[in-house]
Design a protein around this motif. Sequence first.
Motif, short mmCIF file in Angstrom:
data_model
loop_
_atom_site.label_atom_id
_atom_site.label_comp_id
_atom_site.label_asym_id
_atom_site.label_seq_id
_atom_site.Cartn_x
_atom_site.Cartn_y
_atom_site.Cartn_z
N ARG A 193 -12.73 -32.69 -29.51
CA ARG A 193 -12.48 -31.58 -30.33
C ARG A 193 -11.67 -30.64 -30.08
O ARG A 193 -11.71 -30.27 -28.86
N VAL A 194 -11.10 -29.79 -31.06
CA VAL A 194 -10.32 -28.71 -30.55
C VAL A 194 -10.92 -27.76 -29.93
O VAL A 194 -11.94 -27.39 -30.34
N ALA B 266 -1.78 -20.87 -42.25
CA ALA B 266 -1.35 -20.73 -41.24
C ALA B 266 -2.52 -21.37 -40.14
O ALA B 266 -1.92 -22.13 -39.24
N VAL B 267 -3.78 -21.30 -40.20
CA VAL B 267 -4.78 -21.79 -39.62
C VAL B 267 -4.71 -23.37 -39.76
O VAL B 267 -4.78 -24.28 -38.81
N ARG B 268 -4.39 -23.51 -41.12
CA ARG B 268 -4.27 -25.32 -41.44
C ARG B 268 -3.13 -25.74 -40.43
O ARG B 268 -3.37 -26.87 -40.09
N ARG B 269 -2.03 -25.18 -40.57
CA ARG B 269 -0.97 -25.69 -39.84
C ARG B 269 -1.05 -25.78 -38.49
O ARG B 269 -0.76 -26.54 -37.79
N ALA B 270 -1.71 -24.75 -37.89
CA ALA B 270 -1.93 -24.73 -36.37
C ALA B 270 -2.86 -26.17 -35.94
O ALA B 270 -2.44 -26.74 -35.28
N PHE B 271 -3.92 -26.25 -36.67
CA PHE B 271 -4.93 -27.29 -36.46
C PHE B 271 -4.11 -28.81 -36.69
O PHE B 271 -4.24 -29.74 -35.78
N ASP C 225 -9.14 -29.59 -43.97
CA ASP C 225 -9.47 -30.97 -43.73
C ASP C 225 -10.26 -30.90 -42.39
O ASP C 225 -9.62 -30.85 -41.40
N ALA C 226 -11.37 -31.38 -42.43
CA ALA C 226 -12.38 -31.24 -41.07
C ALA C 226 -11.60 -32.21 -40.26
O ALA C 226 -12.14 -32.21 -39.05
N GLY C 227 -11.21 -33.03 -40.75
CA GLY C 227 -10.68 -34.41 -39.66
C GLY C 227 -9.40 -33.74 -38.88
O GLY C 227 -9.33 -34.27 -37.70
N LEU C 228 -9.18 -32.61 -39.04
CA LEU C 228 -7.78 -31.91 -38.23
C LEU C 228 -8.74 -31.29 -37.05
O LEU C 228 -8.11 -30.63 -36.06
N GLY C 229 -9.87 -31.19 -37.11
CA GLY C 229 -10.68 -30.55 -35.77
C GLY C 229 -10.82 -31.29 -34.55
O GLY C 229 -11.34 -31.21 -33.69
N PRO D 143 -6.66 -37.51 -31.21
CA PRO D 143 -5.71 -37.48 -32.29
C PRO D 143 -6.21 -37.81 -33.67
O PRO D 143 -7.33 -38.50 -34.14
N SER D 144 -5.72 -36.87 -34.91
CA SER D 144 -6.26 -36.95 -36.08
C SER D 144 -5.34 -38.01 -36.90
O SER D 144 -6.06 -37.96 -37.91
N ALA D 145 -4.14 -38.25 -36.53
CA ALA D 145 -3.55 -39.04 -37.46
C ALA D 145 -2.87 -39.98 -36.59
O ALA D 145 -1.64 -39.60 -36.14
N ARG D 146 -3.40 -41.32 -36.28
CA ARG D 146 -2.52 -41.95 -35.41
C ARG D 146 -1.32 -42.83 -36.11
O ARG D 146 -1.52 -43.06 -37.06
N THR D 147 -0.48 -43.10 -35.21
CA THR D 147 0.71 -43.80 -35.81
C THR D 147 1.00 -44.97 -34.74
O THR D 147 0.67 -45.38 -33.75
#
Length: 558
Positions: free
Chosen positions: A68-69, A142-147, A179-183, A186-190
């Motif tokens: 978690r972050v 800004a907080v969303r961008r940071a996460f 988006d709680a998933g960004l906590g 990795p939150s977005a696997r490629t």
Amino acid sequence: MSQMTGAEAMVRMLQLHGVKHVFGLCGDTSLPFYDALARLDHGIQHILTRDERSAAYMADGYARVSGRVGVCEGPSGGGATYLLPGIVEANESSIAVLGITTDIATTSRGRYALTELDQEALYRPLTKRTEVIDRADKLPEAVRRAFRAMTTGRPGAAHLGLPFDVQNGQVAPGEVWADAGLGVFPSARTSPDGEKVAKAAKLLSASKLPVFVCGGGVVISGAERALAALAERIGAPVATTVSGQGSLAEDHPLCLGVVGSNGGTLPTREALAEADLVVFVGCRAGSVTTERWRYPAPGTRILHIDVDPMVPGANYATEVALVGDAKLTLEMLLSLVGESSFQGGKELVQRAKKRKFSEFRSLAARDDLPILPERVVAALHEILPRDATVVCDPGTPCPYFSAYYEFVEAGRHFISNRAHGALGYSMAAALGAHLGRPGTKTVSVMGDGSFGFTAGEMETLVRLKAPVMMVVISNSTYGWIKAGQKSGFVGRYFSVDFSRTDHARVAEAFGVKAFRVERPESLKPALAAAAEHGGPALVDVITQPLHEARAPVSEWVA
Ligand SMILES: Cc1ncc(C[n+]2csc(CCOP(=O)(O)OP(=O)(O)O)c2C)c(N)n1
């Protein structure tokens, strides 16, 4: 709905990202933020620290074990500069840590306000993203961008500056969403390019003795199972970097252990040299892992998997580079690679480990005074539960535990600050790790140099009644540097020795249960008693200095 303040919005944004702990230290510019934390019902525990450096290291240790972050905070000026070492360590180690620093009011800028500094400029080269939020209505985005920045691509750290007037400004509640998933990272696997994966699968199948070299990216990605399945299918040994420990259980018949100049040994180096294909996974192939790019030897065939497109090919001519998440990439390879009956990998591992551990065991059994570092490692291994988390500082702890402490559970059970290796990391990181995974025993192993950097944080451990165990390797010298003076400067020792501190008495003064050990036979009982103690405990071990030891270190200048 009535407006909320910037400070309230910050608290809510953290809550919406699933934040449960914030590590930090108060300051004038943080007063509105603290007041919002005090007034609102948010479920976040604020851990007051005694130094912002520790706050950032706690957030880092917390993030490493929990995925978690980790969040830390400090005030403007000195708080912002003190938070920095932990932020850069996390960023370079691909760990998602958010550093929040409060700041003077935007209206005071340029007027010689106390603690003014350009926080954005300070943090820009050290983070994936930094933003001093100049307007309250822009705070939620800004907080969303940071996460998003911290948890996508190669994970890393972010910084947000929170000026005093912005904390008191107005935010429309409708803007406060996340988006709680960004906590989680990795939150977005490629996934890598399928054609390249097919090419890599062919290369693996054609190879006679592929050897994996896994970095921290495997555990960060949660790729341990996929790695074990692929290694077993093709019979390939798995070596790791210091940060990559836990990629595979170390008692697995294919686990070769740590390679490189810090924690690697001659037998592991020689085993790696037999590979006809080296597969780097989530690993930067940096100076320590490769002993300055000599092992593997240039010209060895290389397959490289990393989420950061800049990594493969940076140091070795690479036959196939797969850019993607380690777990997804290894799973794709697994679906394409056939079974191999090749048993040479297991034999290679067995031979290397036998050589490495026979020397270690004979040293660990010795009754020398001062106590040998090998004995400390062996005793801790005997008394700690198999799922314990060990956090090591630089100096004696990192190479010794990397080489000889077998972590028999895959996953994050070993932590060291390998990006910058700043002294004084492990005590704070261990507290963060304990809070991130309270069910397992957490141990900090530090040199007496590191103790000097971090001793004040024992008050935090005592206040929290945290059952964190500390071991001090006491040798009254900056041993690693002294060893460098011995090996590279004909023993012309200069300004490396300091006087002996009675670390146990210092610890007792803080209220920590403490033991001092000088004799080898007292070591295991003291460690066992400290491990069983329900609160913080410290064992001060008078130990052979590093420059006299047979350290698993091939180069003192990495
Ligand atoms: C903040 C910081 N300053 C300087 C160094 C350089 N350095 C690397 S190892 C080391 C000595 C470590 O001494 P100690 O903690 O006593 O452990 P020992 O090597 O004696 O086991 C130093 C000074 C560092 N890693 N971090």
